[in-house]
Design a protein around this motif. Structure first.
Motif, PDB file in Angstrom:
ATOM      1  N   ARG A  60      73.042  16.069   5.461  1.00 33.28           N
ATOM      2  CA  ARG A  60      73.177  14.895   6.332  1.00 33.28           C
ATOM      3  C   ARG A  60      74.595  14.314   6.301  1.00 33.28           C
ATOM      4  O   ARG A  60      74.940  13.498   7.164  1.00 33.28           O
ATOM      5  CB  ARG A  60      72.158  13.830   5.958  1.00 33.28           C
ATOM      6  N   LYS A 187      77.276   7.056  16.657  1.00 31.12           N
ATOM      7  CA  LYS A 187      76.862   8.366  16.146  1.00 31.12           C
ATOM      8  C   LYS A 187      76.871   8.369  14.622  1.00 31.12           C
ATOM      9  O   LYS A 187      75.964   8.910  13.989  1.00 31.12           O
ATOM     10  CB  LYS A 187      77.790   9.453  16.680  1.00 31.12           C
ATOM     11  N   ARG A 190      73.854   6.590  13.440  1.00 30.07           N
ATOM     12  CA  ARG A 190      72.651   7.397  13.699  1.00 30.07           C
ATOM     13  C   ARG A 190      72.512   8.491  12.647  1.00 30.07           C
ATOM     14  O   ARG A 190      71.416   8.737  12.116  1.00 30.07           O
ATOM     15  CB  ARG A 190      72.721   7.997  15.108  1.00 30.07           C
ATOM     16  N   LEU A 191      73.627   9.150  12.309  1.00 28.14           N
ATOM     17  CA  LEU A 191      73.583  10.215  11.309  1.00 28.14           C
ATOM     18  C   LEU A 191      73.258   9.662   9.924  1.00 28.14           C
ATOM     19  O   LEU A 191      72.560  10.305   9.131  1.00 28.14           O
ATOM     20  CB  LEU A 191      74.922  10.953  11.274  1.00 28.14           C
ATOM     21  N   GLU A 194      69.364   7.192  10.857  1.00 27.40           N
ATOM     22  CA  GLU A 194      68.268   7.511  11.776  1.00 27.40           C
ATOM     23  C   GLU A 194      68.010   9.001  11.922  1.00 27.40           C
ATOM     24  O   GLU A 194      67.143   9.389  12.718  1.00 27.40           O
ATOM     25  CB  GLU A 194      68.572   6.910  13.159  1.00 27.40           C
ATOM     26  N   THR A 195      68.710   9.833  11.198  1.00 29.91           N
ATOM     27  CA  THR A 195      68.537  11.274  11.297  1.00 29.91           C
ATOM     28  C   THR A 195      67.938  11.800  10.003  1.00 29.91           C
ATOM     29  O   THR A 195      68.531  11.630   8.934  1.00 29.91           O
ATOM     30  CB  THR A 195      69.875  11.976  11.571  1.00 29.91           C
ATOM     31  N   LYS A 196      66.769  12.431  10.087  1.00 31.07           N
ATOM     32  CA  LYS A 196      66.067  12.910   8.896  1.00 31.07           C
ATOM     33  C   LYS A 196      65.617  14.353   9.089  1.00 31.07           C
ATOM     34  O   LYS A 196      65.276  14.772  10.194  1.00 31.07           O
ATOM     35  CB  LYS A 196      64.845  12.031   8.611  1.00 31.07           C
ATOM     36  N   SER A 197      65.580  15.062   7.980  1.00 33.51           N
ATOM     37  CA  SER A 197      65.075  16.435   8.001  1.00 33.51           C
ATOM     38  C   SER A 197      63.552  16.412   7.914  1.00 33.51           C
ATOM     39  O   SER A 197      62.936  15.373   7.628  1.00 33.51           O
ATOM     40  CB  SER A 197      65.645  17.212   6.814  1.00 33.51           C
TER      41      SER A 197
END
Length: 317
Positions: A60, A187, A190-191, A194-197
């Motif tokens: 991430r 961005k 968001r990274l 709000e960005t999950k694996s």
């Protein structure tokens, strides 16, 4: 060890060369973004500099490596290099068998026990990135989008997107300067937030299922044991997405997330209003900030959870 201010630290950096900047294990955006910025700044001054981390960067945070350049980072120590550290409060955060005596350490943790010649410590700052920004100004290094990307990620990450109580008016002014370079701050956030694996999503589901309340709802605990971590194929860095879950429940003052680590259990502590988790963690050999800290137990997760609940129950009543 002597405590130095920003100008004194900058004066030392002008004399240093062949610098290896150490970060903490289980790296976050603050340690990587801050160290990466400092290394690039030193290179702009014509010096050699690299960033050392004992652990691999989590996926991430790959955007920080892409922004700074992969050649900036190394997993190899260099005995001939000038050792510096950023966002490291104690030797046990380094993940190495023997720590060097750091020529300069830059940190924002109130409980700092690092062995160094010079310590630039600002424990009222939300992130090491804000200190490094001031170092850039003192060194006369102009901002560009790469430096601003790294610094914004560092500061936004450790301030919880500028939501934590450690955020200062100057933090927003610093962020405004970084945004002025034209970085894609939306961005970056968001990274970061709000960005999950798929693994992290599964961990969050497990965290909700394992949430325990104690002390009349003032203490919330999530214990992620080794069997669960192995079943999901989760790493220690994946657990970061869970740390805020028990804290968010109404009425909770202190939350704890436990997960297995080498030699025992690692605990991430959070508080909402009055409880100083940094002081509590320090009593157990850990440290951090008043509302976010960590410690370790040389016990399996289940036993560590029981002991932690006992200790916190004594404090919370």
């Amino acid at each position: 060890m002597i405590k130095v201010n920003v100008d004194e630290a900058a004066a030392y950096l002008r004399t240093a060369d062949n610098c290896l900047i150490y970060t903490h294990t289980n790296p976050d955006a603050d340690t990587i973004g801050s160290a990466g910025t400092l290394a690039l700044a030193l290179r702009k001054l014509g010096k050699r500099a690299r960033v050392f981390c004992a652990d691999a960067l989590p996926a991430r945070l790959s955007f920080l490596r892409d922004a700074a350049g992969a050649d900036l980072f190394t997993h190899e120590q260099d005995a001939a290099a000038t050792p510096l550290s950023v966002d490291v409060a104690s030797e046990n955060q380094l993940g190495i068998s023997e720590a060097p005596l750091f020529m300069l350490s830059v940190d924002h943790h109130a409980v700092n026990r690092i062995a160094c010649e010079r310590l630039l410590l600002k424990d009222d700052y939300p992130a090491a990135g804000e200190i490094v920004y001031e170092l850039l100004c003192a060194l006369g290094i102009p901002l560009d989008r790469t430096l601003a990307t790294l610094l914004y990620a560092a500061i936004s990450s450790d301030s919880g997107g500028f939501r934590y109580s450690s955020t200062r008016p100057q933090t927003h002014l610093c962020a405004a300067k970084l945004l002025g370079t034209g970085i894609d701050f939306a961005k970056i956030n968001r990274l970061l937030f709000e960005t999950k694996s798929e693994v992290q999503t599964a961990l969050e589901k497990a965290a909700y299922n394992r949430l325990e309340l104690h002390c009349g709802g003032k203490l919330a605990v999530v214990a992620l044991d080794e069997a669960l971590m192995n079943e999901l194929g989760a790493s220690e860095s994946d657990v970061d997405c869970v740390n805020q879950i028990p804290r968010q429940l109404a009425g909770v003052e202190v939350s704890a997330v436990l997960r297995p680590t080498k030699g025992g259990t690692k605990v991430s502590l959070r508080s909402n209003e009055f409880f100083d988790v940094a002081a509590f963690a320090a009593s157990l050999g850990g440290g951090g900030h008043i509302h976010a800290a960590g410690c370790r137990f040389a016990l399996p997760v289940a036993e560590a959870r029981d002991e932690l609940v006992r200790l916190l129950t004594e404090k919370l009543g």
